[in-house]
Design a protein around this motif. Structure first.
Motif, PDB file in Angstrom:
ATOM      1  N   PRO A   1      42.682  58.954  51.658  1.00  0.00           N
ATOM      2  CA  PRO A   1      42.168  59.313  52.975  1.00  0.00           C
ATOM      3  C   PRO A   1      41.469  58.124  53.631  1.00  0.00           C
ATOM      4  N   PHE A   2      41.570  58.043  54.930  1.00  0.00           N
ATOM      5  CA  PHE A   2      40.916  57.012  55.735  1.00  0.00           C
ATOM      6  C   PHE A   2      39.413  56.984  55.409  1.00  0.00           C
ATOM      7  N   GLY A   3      38.884  55.804  55.130  1.00  0.00           N
ATOM      8  CA  GLY A   3      37.447  55.716  54.877  1.00  0.00           C
ATOM      9  C   GLY A   3      37.057  55.796  53.414  1.00  0.00           C
TER      10      GLY A   3
ATOM     11  N   SER B   1      45.514  59.274  56.530  1.00  0.00           N
ATOM     12  CA  SER B   1      45.626  58.621  55.225  1.00  0.00           C
ATOM     13  C   SER B   1      46.168  57.212  55.388  1.00  0.00           C
ATOM     14  N   ILE B   2      45.861  56.391  54.386  1.00  0.00           N
ATOM     15  CA  ILE B   2      46.305  55.001  54.424  1.00  0.00           C
ATOM     16  C   ILE B   2      46.881  54.652  53.062  1.00  0.00           C
TER      17      ILE B   2
ATOM     18  N   PRO C   1      33.155  57.964  57.964  1.00  0.00           N
ATOM     19  CA  PRO C   1      33.332  59.360  57.589  1.00  0.00           C
ATOM     20  C   PRO C   1      34.793  59.674  57.302  1.00  0.00           C
ATOM     21  N   LYS C   2      35.012  60.484  56.272  1.00  0.00           N
ATOM     22  CA  LYS C   2      36.398  60.801  55.914  1.00  0.00           C
ATOM     23  C   LYS C   2      36.985  61.813  56.893  1.00  0.00           C
ATOM     24  N   PRO C   3      38.257  61.733  57.183  1.00  0.00           N
ATOM     25  CA  PRO C   3      38.856  62.668  58.141  1.00  0.00           C
ATOM     26  C   PRO C   3      38.891  64.082  57.567  1.00  0.00           C
ATOM     27  N   GLU C   4      38.811  65.048  58.477  1.00  0.00           N
ATOM     28  CA  GLU C   4      38.859  66.436  58.028  1.00  0.00           C
ATOM     29  C   GLU C   4      40.238  66.793  57.488  1.00  0.00           C
ATOM     30  N   HIS C   5      41.262  66.243  58.117  1.00  0.00           N
ATOM     31  CA  HIS C   5      42.623  66.563  57.699  1.00  0.00           C
ATOM     32  C   HIS C   5      43.358  65.290  57.307  1.00  0.00           C
ATOM     33  N   PRO C   6      43.274  64.889  56.042  1.00  0.00           N
ATOM     34  CA  PRO C   6      43.914  63.637  55.640  1.00  0.00           C
ATOM     35  C   PRO C   6      45.430  63.673  55.809  1.00  0.00           C
ATOM     36  N   GLU C   7      46.012  64.896  55.928  1.00  0.00           N
ATOM     37  CA  GLU C   7      47.474  64.947  56.030  1.00  0.00           C
ATOM     38  C   GLU C   7      47.958  64.644  57.443  1.00  0.00           C
TER      39      GLU C   7
END
Lengths: 637, 157
Positions: free
Chosen positions: A43-45, A30-31, A19-25
């Motif tokens: 974003p992660f994921g 983020s990666i 699942p993608k993070p709610e807050h990529p910042e």
């Protein structure tokens, strides 16, 4: 995360989805990865495929489809990930570490070419005799990767019989490459569950329960599998030859009715991009092909609104005033896929379905009665064709009860794709046609009929009329521009409440049915809209459990995601973006029309004055415009 | 199928569902139970399983068609599986198969008319050092010769 119980495959066999993070910042949200030595932060994921799309690096795909869950079975999208022994399927690889990805190395190119080559070695058939020629994902992949001869051999004999038992969907498994898009469409997207992979290894094929013909299993004919098949393995049952024969026969009077959705999409078949309507051009092209009359299905859509709306009012009147037991909420019955779904999966709710026929079938009955009388043509010589965005309409017109004119009401259901083919065969380039109008006596239709094509459209059209009938006020005074926005949009299920604060006089059309509206004063009309049978299932389960939808008065159901504009007969490919553009085209055309409410369509009122003389839901209209349904159940005999 | 039989089968499947739960992960256990008792999983049984686990019948059929030890059509009372992989092949599987076919008067994949035997190929039985190998029901036999195979069959009831 999905509920574990509802997962179709054990967790261990599911492609890894993070699942993608709610807050990529946020830290760790983020990666930064390296794709072909270029840095990119995602974003992660995010899957490698999505990341490459962001970096504008093209990755070929086959089993991947935006509407469907990840499968990772075709391996066409493989890429090299540094440090990993084997190539990875980019569609099923979520990025969770700062990896280095290479997409153009020799190993990747060679592997992709071999994979495509292997897919083709099992793919029987010749491109030039295939209806998907030039619109085939396998063909374009082969071209893209320069597969110009059969390195791994090629099947020379068909292995399967073509299944054309169904009125709607034809399955030719020799062209199947086992991407399982149809399986995912049928089980996950539509939750009908007709198709699955049968047998194992080399013998694997996509089949039905006990490999029965499609007509014998619980297929609702929605045709969503056709829209998502990358090859020509699935197609609609094509009536072109019969229609050409009728056109060429001078004794036959061939009429066509055109639904609202095909005009918003047919341009795509002529390379015009989604979101442009070709109503006027289509009319001219149809006449040039040789159709004697071109009618607008929107006219009977207007009629449907009057009939179905009246039915709703009658049901409410019986329930609230006469205290009789009636089936509420009332369900719409325009979508033949949905009707068959209900007949199979929820037969106990058959009484909730509006008895009004779909616009296509209403028109069919009117053409062979009212129009035949008026034009002085023997209905036996009329061939009635319906241009629909839908494969289920082919089944609907073949229902045995659809012959209230004494003849088969609609002879052929024709899809958008098939008509585009006919237009091409006639040597016509549609976008260059001059514009022309529909033929009388059904020449004019309202915008309310037009928006039937989009999800929420039937509800909006019905509300435009019901609000005016009951309150006596103009809809424009309640909703700006008569755009009833609460029912618009693409969310799977929408719910709205419309309070009735004041009532007006009963319009002439309904005076013989209800004495006044006082019984509705202060009431709240509860409505819902849903599209795609997976969402319909949710609503039905809620109704069964006595949830909030069981208190609704009127619910619109459409079998296909996006409503008719995403129907199984529409141009391929389809995705949410394309469907949104088609909806825009429809709503824009609605805005431009002078008449936008069904009851203001003068042809409809004329029809009630001249032909359906005992009014909406009267005796004549019951004979011609209403139908009954069959409790089919789920058991496969 | 008689209604009484149908009801009995439904009840039986319901008892399995009670035992293993109505989660879709219980599917294989339930199918094994039905297979053990009836030697096949009929169309009706598959639909009942699908109904009780709240999945689609075609998913049940898909699983059954995947596994060699589950089958949806009735087979003979005794199941003979002959290993068809390479090492058994090299040790003379062909002669063994021919002898069995002659003895029973059927081809591989068929069932004898009296319903006593069904003969099938199986992929590796895991006894490559002792080939040719064959399994009759749950019992495995190794180092077969045509004579030995025929003798083994004659002992089966």
């Amino acid at each position: 995360m999905e509920d574990k119980k509802s997962l179709r495959a054990p967790v261990s066999q599911k492609p890894h989805v993070v699942p993608k993070p709610e807050h990529p910042e946020y830290l760790g949200g983020s990666i930064t990865v390296e794709i072909n030595e270029k840095k990119l932060t995602v974003p992660f994921g995010t899957t490698i495929l999505e990341a490459c799309k962001q970096a504008q690096i093209h990755i070929p795909t086959l089993c991947h489809h935006e509407d469907l869950c990840v499968a990772g079975v075709c391996r066409v999208c493989v890429v090299e990930v540094e440090g990993m022994r084997t190539l990875q399927a980019s569609c099923a690889f979520p990025i969770t570490a700062p990896i280095k990805i290479k997409t153009t190395t020799n190993a990747v190119r060679k592997a992709r070419k071999h994979i495509i080559d292997l897919l083709i070695s099992e793919h029987y058939g010749e491109c030039y005799s295939c209806f998907r020629n030039n619109n085939c994902e396998l063909q374009s992949l082969a071209k893209e990767y320069g597969v110009d001869h059969y390195n791994f051999g090629h099947v020379t004999q068909p292995r399967y019989e073509v299944d054309n038992s169904s009125y709607s969907v034809v399955r030719d498994m020799d062209k199947c490459v086992l991407c399982k898009r149809c399986v995912r469409t049928c089980i996950d997207l539509q939750e009908v569950g007709v198709l699955e992979a049968i047998d194992r290894g080399h013998n694997t094929h996509i089949g039905t329960f006990f490999d029965k013909p499609l007509a014998e299993v619980i297929c609702i004919n929605c045709g969503q599998c056709i829209n998502r098949c990358p090859t020509g393995a699935l197609r609609a049952n094509d009536p072109r030859d019969e229609i050409w024969a009728a056109i060429d026969d001078p004794t036959k009077h061939v009429v066509i009715q055109t639904a609202p959705s095909p005009r918003a999409a047919i341009g795509e078949e002529f390379g015009q991009g989604a979101g442009k309507s070709f109503t006027g051009e289509l009319n001219t092209a149809l006449r040039r092909i040789g159709f004697d009359k071109v009618f607008d299905t929107n006219f009977t859509a207007d009629l449907t609104i009057i009939e179905e709306g009246t039915e709703l009012i009658l049901r409410l009147y019986k329930a609230l005033v006469k205290k009789e037991i009636v089936a509420l909420p009332q369900f719409t019955s325009c979508s033949p896929g949905w009707v068959k779904y209900l007949e199979h999966f929820y037969p106990e709710y058959i009484d909730n379905l509006s008895s009004a026929k779909s616009p296509q079938q209403m028109f069919g009955a009117l053409i062979k009665t009212f129009y035949a009388q008026k034009a002085g043509i023997d209905p036996a010589n009329i061939v009635s064709v319906a241009l629909m965005p839908c494969s289920a309409k082919k089944f609907e017109c073949n229902r045995p009860e659809m012959n209230s004119s004494g003849y088969k009401d609609v002879d052929y259901g024709l899809t958008t794709r098939e008509l585009a083919q006919m237009i091409k065969e006639a040597g016509i380039f549609l976008p260059e046609m001059p514009q022309s109008h529909f033929d009388d006596p059904f020449g004019e239709a309202s915008g309310a009929g037009l928006i039937f094509g989009a999800t929420g459209g039937v509800m909006e059209a019905a509300l435009r009329s019901v609000i005016e009938f009951v309150t006596g006020k103009r809809v424009e005074d309640v909703y700006a521009n008569a755009d009833i926005t609460p029912v618009r949009g693409f969310e799977g299920i929408r719910y709205a409440e419309i309070p009735i604060t004041e009532v007006g006089p009963v319009p002439k059309l309904l005076q013989h049915l209800v004495p006044d509206w006082n019984w509705l004063k202060g009431a709240t009309l509860k409505i819902a809209v849903c599209h795609g049978t997976a969402n319909a299932k949710k609503v039905m389960e809620d109704i069964k459990a006595g949830g909030k939808f069981s208190e609704c008065h009127f619910i619109e159901f459409m079998a296909c995601p996006g409503g008719c504009l995403g129907g199984g007969g529409q141009p391929i490919p389809t995705n949410e973006e394309i469907r949104k553009k088609r909806a825009e085209a429809i709503y824009n055309e609605d805005k431009s029309l002078p008449v936008r409410k069904s009851h203001e369509n003068r042809h409809v009122t004329e029809l009630y004055d001249m032909f359906l003389t005992d009014g909406p839901c009267g005796h004549i209209s019951h004979k011609l415009l209403h139908t009954h349904y069959v409790k089919r159940g789920k058991f496969i005999a | 199928m008689l209604v009484v039989e149908k009801n009995a089968l439904s009840e039986e499947i319901e008892s399995y569902v009670e035992k293993y739960g109505n989660d879709r992960s219980a599917l294989l256990m339930i199918l094994h139970e039905i297979q053990k008792k009836h030697r096949h999983i009929s169309e009706f049984a598959q639909q009942e399983v699908a109904r009780l686990l709240n999945i689609h019948p075609v998913e049940v059929y898909s699983v059954i068609s995947f596994f060699a030890f589950l089958n949806s059509n009735p087979k003979g009372r005794n199941l003979v599986r002959i290993c068809q992989t390479i090492s058994c092949d090299m040790k003379g599987k062909k002669q063994v198969v021919q002898a069995i076919e002659r003895e029973l008067g059927i081809k591989i994949g068929e069932t004898t008319k009296d319903n006593k035997f069904t003969v099938e190929y199986a992929n590796c039985l895991g006894l490559c050092d002792m080939g040719p190998a064959m399994a009759i029901n749950d019992q495995v036999y190794v180092n077969l010769t045509p004579e030995k195979a025929v003798e083994l069959l004659s002992k089966v009831k």
